[in-house]
Design an enzyme around this catalytic site. Structure first.
Site, PDB file in Angstrom:
ATOM      1  N   LYS A   1       2.442   7.275   4.714  1.00  0.00           N
ATOM      2  CA  LYS A   1       2.895   6.398   5.796  1.00  0.00           C
ATOM      3  C   LYS A   1       4.386   6.617   6.069  1.00  0.00           C
ATOM      4  O   LYS A   1       4.813   6.677   7.231  1.00  0.00           O
ATOM      5  CB  LYS A   1       2.629   4.929   5.418  1.00  0.00           C
ATOM      6  CG  LYS A   1       3.115   3.912   6.454  1.00  0.00           C
ATOM      7  CD  LYS A   1       2.250   3.915   7.700  1.00  0.00           C
ATOM      8  CE  LYS A   1       2.856   3.087   8.841  1.00  0.00           C
ATOM      9  NZ  LYS A   1       3.032   1.675   8.539  1.00  0.00           N
TER      10      LYS A   1
ATOM     11  N   ASN B   1       7.568  -1.017   5.300  1.00  0.00           N
ATOM     12  CA  ASN B   1       7.444   0.432   5.358  1.00  0.00           C
ATOM     13  C   ASN B   1       8.486   1.091   4.459  1.00  0.00           C
ATOM     14  O   ASN B   1       9.479   0.471   4.083  1.00  0.00           O
ATOM     15  CB  ASN B   1       7.636   0.928   6.796  1.00  0.00           C
ATOM     16  CG  ASN B   1       6.442   0.605   7.680  1.00  0.00           C
ATOM     17  OD1 ASN B   1       5.295   0.681   7.246  1.00  0.00           O
ATOM     18  ND2 ASN B   1       6.719   0.255   8.929  1.00  0.00           N
TER      19      ASN B   1
END
Length: 283
Positions: free
Chosen positions: A206, A104
């Site tokens: 995201k 991430n």
């Protein structure tokens, strides 16, 4: 296809299980009790609906070099562990190897083939010693954004919480033969995917949630639905996202969702503990 999953945690384990079950030759790199369980019993995946899958992998080891040259390398270990394995990656990389990073946040390769004013600029905070840039060939990287949520519920056991989307894209925005091959691979394994011509905008979409919900959850021990339904933490997440949006737009990023829709999406996941909170609770 020969696939090496480096780090078979929640996401790596989920991908490795489904890819192995779809007929691919999967090698897993991990360590400790988790590795031992995989060696003895294979990878077990419990899907959101309770369905259980068990996959035998071609090899499970704690030494990257044991894998041999791969067609696809999935770097699914946490970002702060990347330096520890980076120097071994050339040993399993061939001329046509694809590398997919599923961490991430903003990746160290962000400006590679970017084409803007910062093209090829290294991000020193993410690769301060240049170890990643020297050992992981950025020309082999295909961008990937991870939307499934999961957790390692026991050694060798991955519990899927929700989601099955893995959008992908070349760093220069092209639709290459290899990115189409990766798309077919993911879809054949039972995932949803799309080939994007602007993978960085998806990375920011995201990251919008990760940079707000993850630290808030780590500090408060609250789940996603708790954060979104408690007025103070919901407002804090919104403020953090607003700051991030200002930075991203300076870099030419366009968000296809509003902040409110992004928060609503997180709320819909329910009582899920973010990966950062899982790490805090496991010490």
């Amino acid at each position: 296809m020969k696939i090496c999953v480096v780090g078979a945690g929640a996401i790596g384990g989920l991908m490795g299980t489904k890819l192995a079950l779809s007929g691919e030759e999967v090698t897993v790199i991990d360590q400790g009790a988790h590795l031992q369980a995989i060696q003895e019993n294979g990878l077990k995946l419990i899907w959101q609906d309770g369905t259980e899958y068990v996959a035998e992998v071609a090899k499970a080891t704690d030494k990257v070099e044991d894998a041999g040259v791969q067609d696809l390398i999935i770097l699914s270990l946490k970002a702060h562990y990347l330096e520890q394995v980076a120097k071994q990656i050339p040993k399993i990389t061939g001329p046509d190897t694809m590398i997919v990073t599923v961490q991430n946040g903003i990746p160290w390769w962000y400006f590679h083939n970017h084409g803007g004013e910062f093209d090829a600029r290294p991000i020193e905070s993410l690769d301060p010693d240049g170890v990643l840039g020297k050992n992981i060939d950025a020309d082999k990287i295909i961008g990937c954004v991870v939307y499934p949520a999961g957790a390692v519920s026991a050694p060798g056991v991955i519990h899927h919480v929700e989601g099955d989307r893995f959008p992908i894209g070349e760093l220069d925005g092209s639709e290459s033969e290899r990115v189409r091959k990766l798309y077919d691979l993911l879809v054949n394994a039972g995932f949803r995917s799309r080939i994007l011509d602007d993978i960085r905008s998806e990375i920011w979409l995201k990251a919008w949630g990760n940079l707000s919900f993850n630290p808030i959850s780590a500090l408060t021990h609250a789940t996603l639905v708790d954060i979104c339904q408690f007025a103070e933490t919901r407002k804090l997440a919104e403020t953090m996202m607003t700051e991030a949006q200002a930075i991203a737009e300076k870099l030419g990023i366009t968000f296809r969702h509003t902040i409110e829709k992004r928060i609503a999406g997180a709320e819909g996941v329910g009582a899920h503990k973010t990966s950062m909170l899982q790490d805090v609770e496991s010490g």
